[in-house]
Design a protein around this motif. Sequence first.
Motif, PDB file in Angstrom:
ATOM      1  N   LEU A  22       0.825  -1.209   0.000  1.00  0.00           N
ATOM      2  CA  LEU A  22       0.000   0.000   0.000  1.00  0.00           C
ATOM      3  C   LEU A  22       0.865   1.267   0.000  1.00  0.00           C
ATOM      4  O   LEU A  22       0.553   2.237  -0.701  1.00  0.00           O
ATOM      5  N   GLY A  23       1.916   1.243   0.788  1.00  0.00           N
ATOM      6  CA  GLY A  23       2.835   2.387   0.800  1.00  0.00           C
ATOM      7  C   GLY A  23       3.501   2.589  -0.547  1.00  0.00           C
ATOM      8  O   GLY A  23       3.641   3.715  -1.023  1.00  0.00           O
ATOM      9  N   LEU A  24       3.908   1.505  -1.170  1.00  0.00           N
ATOM     10  CA  LEU A  24       4.527   1.576  -2.481  1.00  0.00           C
ATOM     11  C   LEU A  24       3.541   2.110  -3.527  1.00  0.00           C
ATOM     12  O   LEU A  24       3.911   2.927  -4.376  1.00  0.00           O
ATOM     13  N   ALA A  25       2.301   1.652  -3.449  1.00  0.00           N
ATOM     14  CA  ALA A  25       1.279   2.158  -4.379  1.00  0.00           C
ATOM     15  C   ALA A  25       1.047   3.654  -4.165  1.00  0.00           C
ATOM     16  O   ALA A  25       0.888   4.418  -5.129  1.00  0.00           O
ATOM     17  N   LEU A  26       1.030   4.099  -2.916  1.00  0.00           N
ATOM     18  CA  LEU A  26       0.842   5.517  -2.611  1.00  0.00           C
ATOM     19  C   LEU A  26       2.010   6.341  -3.154  1.00  0.00           C
ATOM     20  O   LEU A  26       1.803   7.403  -3.760  1.00  0.00           O
ATOM     21  N   ILE A  27       3.220   5.868  -2.964  1.00  0.00           N
ATOM     22  CA  ILE A  27       4.397   6.579  -3.475  1.00  0.00           C
ATOM     23  C   ILE A  27       4.359   6.646  -5.003  1.00  0.00           C
ATOM     24  O   ILE A  27       4.659   7.686  -5.597  1.00  0.00           O
ATOM     25  N   ALA A  28       3.977   5.557  -5.637  1.00  0.00           N
ATOM     26  CA  ALA A  28       3.887   5.544  -7.103  1.00  0.00           C
ATOM     27  C   ALA A  28       2.820   6.521  -7.590  1.00  0.00           C
ATOM     28  O   ALA A  28       3.028   7.258  -8.564  1.00  0.00           O
ATOM     29  N   ALA A  29       1.670   6.559  -6.909  1.00  0.00           N
ATOM     30  CA  ALA A  29       0.605   7.485  -7.304  1.00  0.00           C
ATOM     31  C   ALA A  29       1.055   8.937  -7.141  1.00  0.00           C
ATOM     32  O   ALA A  29       0.787   9.780  -8.005  1.00  0.00           O
ATOM     33  N   LEU A  30       1.738   9.230  -6.053  1.00  0.00           N
ATOM     34  CA  LEU A  30       2.236  10.593  -5.840  1.00  0.00           C
ATOM     35  C   LEU A  30       3.269  10.982  -6.899  1.00  0.00           C
ATOM     36  O   LEU A  30       3.273  12.116  -7.386  1.00  0.00           O
ATOM     37  N   ALA A  31       4.136  10.044  -7.263  1.00  0.00           N
ATOM     38  CA  ALA A  31       5.142  10.328  -8.290  1.00  0.00           C
ATOM     39  C   ALA A  31       4.483  10.598  -9.639  1.00  0.00           C
ATOM     40  O   ALA A  31       4.882  11.511 -10.365  1.00  0.00           O
ATOM     41  N   ILE A  32       3.472   9.824  -9.974  1.00  0.00           N
ATOM     42  CA  ILE A  32       2.757  10.025 -11.244  1.00  0.00           C
ATOM     43  C   ILE A  32       2.050  11.378 -11.244  1.00  0.00           C
ATOM     44  O   ILE A  32       2.114  12.127 -12.227  1.00  0.00           O
ATOM     45  N   MET A  33       1.385  11.731 -10.136  1.00  0.00           N
ATOM     46  CA  MET A  33       0.705  13.021 -10.056  1.00  0.00           C
ATOM     47  C   MET A  33       1.705  14.166 -10.161  1.00  0.00           C
ATOM     48  O   MET A  33       1.445  15.170 -10.821  1.00  0.00           O
ATOM     49  N   TRP A  34       2.861  14.037  -9.538  1.00  0.00           N
ATOM     50  CA  TRP A  34       3.869  15.085  -9.573  1.00  0.00           C
ATOM     51  C   TRP A  34       4.383  15.296 -10.993  1.00  0.00           C
ATOM     52  O   TRP A  34       4.509  16.421 -11.454  1.00  0.00           O
ATOM     53  N   ARG A  35       4.659  14.191 -11.689  1.00  0.00           N
ATOM     54  CA  ARG A  35       5.171  14.304 -13.065  1.00  0.00           C
ATOM     55  C   ARG A  35       4.134  14.905 -13.988  1.00  0.00           C
ATOM     56  O   ARG A  35       4.452  15.747 -14.824  1.00  0.00           O
ATOM     57  N   ARG A  36       2.867  14.480 -13.853  1.00  0.00           N
ATOM     58  CA  ARG A  36       1.822  15.040 -14.709  1.00  0.00           C
ATOM     59  C   ARG A  36       1.595  16.512 -14.399  1.00  0.00           C
ATOM     60  O   ARG A  36       1.384  17.319 -15.297  1.00  0.00           O
ATOM     61  N   GLY A  37       1.623  16.863 -13.134  1.00  0.00           N
ATOM     62  CA  GLY A  37       1.468  18.262 -12.749  1.00  0.00           C
ATOM     63  C   GLY A  37       2.595  19.122 -13.269  1.00  0.00           C
ATOM     64  O   GLY A  37       2.389  20.242 -13.725  1.00  0.00           O
ATOM     65  N   ARG A  38       3.799  18.600 -13.207  1.00  0.00           N
ATOM     66  CA  ARG A  38       4.949  19.340 -13.713  1.00  0.00           C
ATOM     67  C   ARG A  38       4.846  19.525 -15.222  1.00  0.00           C
ATOM     68  O   ARG A  38       5.115  20.608 -15.747  1.00  0.00           O
ATOM     69  N   ALA A  39       4.449  18.490 -15.936  1.00  0.00           N
ATOM     70  CA  ALA A  39       4.293  18.586 -17.386  1.00  0.00           C
ATOM     71  C   ALA A  39       3.194  19.584 -17.743  1.00  0.00           C
ATOM     72  O   ALA A  39       3.345  20.379 -18.680  1.00  0.00           O
ATOM     73  N   ALA A  40       2.100  19.552 -16.987  1.00  0.00           N
ATOM     74  CA  ALA A  40       1.016  20.507 -17.248  1.00  0.00           C
ATOM     75  C   ALA A  40       1.479  21.934 -16.957  1.00  0.00           C
ATOM     76  O   ALA A  40       1.119  22.867 -17.682  1.00  0.00           O
ATOM     77  N   ALA A  44       1.545  24.984 -19.637  1.00  0.00           N
ATOM     78  CA  ALA A  44       0.855  26.248 -19.379  1.00  0.00           C
ATOM     79  C   ALA A  44       1.816  27.421 -19.483  1.00  0.00           C
ATOM     80  O   ALA A  44       1.464  28.476 -20.025  1.00  0.00           O
ATOM     81  N   TYR A  45       3.043  27.248 -18.988  1.00  0.00           N
ATOM     82  CA  TYR A  45       4.040  28.316 -19.084  1.00  0.00           C
ATOM     83  C   TYR A  45       4.400  28.597 -20.538  1.00  0.00           C
ATOM     84  O   TYR A  45       4.527  29.747 -20.947  1.00  0.00           O
ATOM     85  N   ALA A  46       4.559  27.546 -21.333  1.00  0.00           N
ATOM     86  CA  ALA A  46       4.880  27.731 -22.750  1.00  0.00           C
ATOM     87  C   ALA A  46       3.758  28.452 -23.478  1.00  0.00           C
ATOM     88  O   ALA A  46       4.018  29.313 -24.328  1.00  0.00           O
ATOM     89  N   ILE A  47       2.517  28.137 -23.131  1.00  0.00           N
ATOM     90  CA  ILE A  47       1.376  28.808 -23.754  1.00  0.00           C
ATOM     91  C   ILE A  47       1.357  30.285 -23.371  1.00  0.00           C
ATOM     92  O   ILE A  47       1.160  31.162 -24.221  1.00  0.00           O
ATOM     93  N   ARG A  48       1.572  30.589 -22.081  1.00  0.00           N
ATOM     94  CA  ARG A  48       1.595  31.994 -21.650  1.00  0.00           C
ATOM     95  C   ARG A  48       2.713  32.765 -22.326  1.00  0.00           C
ATOM     96  O   ARG A  48       2.533  33.909 -22.738  1.00  0.00           O
ATOM     97  N   ARG A  49       3.873  32.143 -22.453  1.00  0.00           N
ATOM     98  CA  ARG A  49       5.008  32.793 -23.100  1.00  0.00           C
ATOM     99  C   ARG A  49       4.719  33.059 -24.577  1.00  0.00           C
ATOM    100  O   ARG A  49       5.035  34.132 -25.103  1.00  0.00           O
ATOM    101  N   ALA A  50       4.098  32.106 -25.257  1.00  0.00           N
ATOM    102  CA  ALA A  50       3.759  32.280 -26.669  1.00  0.00           C
ATOM    103  C   ALA A  50       2.708  33.377 -26.842  1.00  0.00           C
ATOM    104  O   ALA A  50       2.800  34.190 -27.773  1.00  0.00           O
ATOM    105  N   GLU A  51       1.715  33.412 -25.954  1.00  0.00           N
ATOM    106  CA  GLU A  51       0.695  34.455 -26.044  1.00  0.00           C
ATOM    107  C   GLU A  51       1.294  35.839 -25.809  1.00  0.00           C
ATOM    108  O   GLU A  51       0.922  36.803 -26.476  1.00  0.00           O
ATOM    109  N   ALA A  52       2.234  35.943 -24.873  1.00  0.00           N
ATOM    110  CA  ALA A  52       2.898  37.230 -24.625  1.00  0.00           C
ATOM    111  C   ALA A  52       3.712  37.650 -25.842  1.00  0.00           C
ATOM    112  O   ALA A  52       3.739  38.835 -26.202  1.00  0.00           O
ATOM    113  N   SER A  53       4.361  36.715 -26.474  1.00  0.00           N
ATOM    114  CA  SER A  53       5.127  37.023 -27.680  1.00  0.00           C
ATOM    115  C   SER A  53       4.209  37.507 -28.798  1.00  0.00           C
ATOM    116  O   SER A  53       4.521  38.477 -29.499  1.00  0.00           O
ATOM    117  N   ILE A  54       3.073  36.862 -28.947  1.00  0.00           N
ATOM    118  CA  ILE A  54       2.105  37.267 -29.972  1.00  0.00           C
ATOM    119  C   ILE A  54       1.583  38.669 -29.685  1.00  0.00           C
ATOM    120  O   ILE A  54       1.463  39.497 -30.593  1.00  0.00           O
TER     121      ILE A  54
END
Length: 85
Positions: A22-40, A44-54
């Motif tokens: 259960l602990g291992l599953a929790l750690i894996a879920a947190l790692a997946i959420m962190w990576r997806r959040g970081r990618a998102a 979002a930062y790239a979109i804001r930067r592109a909109e500012a450039s436009i």
Amino acid sequence: MMGLITSMLAGLSRRVALWFSLGLALIAALAIMWRRGRAAGKAAYAIRRAEASIRGLTTSRDIRHEVETSDPDDLDRRLDRWMRD
């Protein structure tokens, strides 16, 4: 007596294995959420930067067009006012 201790240890090892999995599953879920959040966040930062450039390019184009289509007297008057401020 020995059978009681053996059965307690066997039950304990199953509990430890359950809690470990259960602990291992929790750690894996947190790692997946962190990576997806970081990618998102990066997306979002790239979109804001592109909109500012436009926006910057659009503003530059509008100003350039306004300067090119204005008469010289108006440009001199605006330049004098800008230099005073």
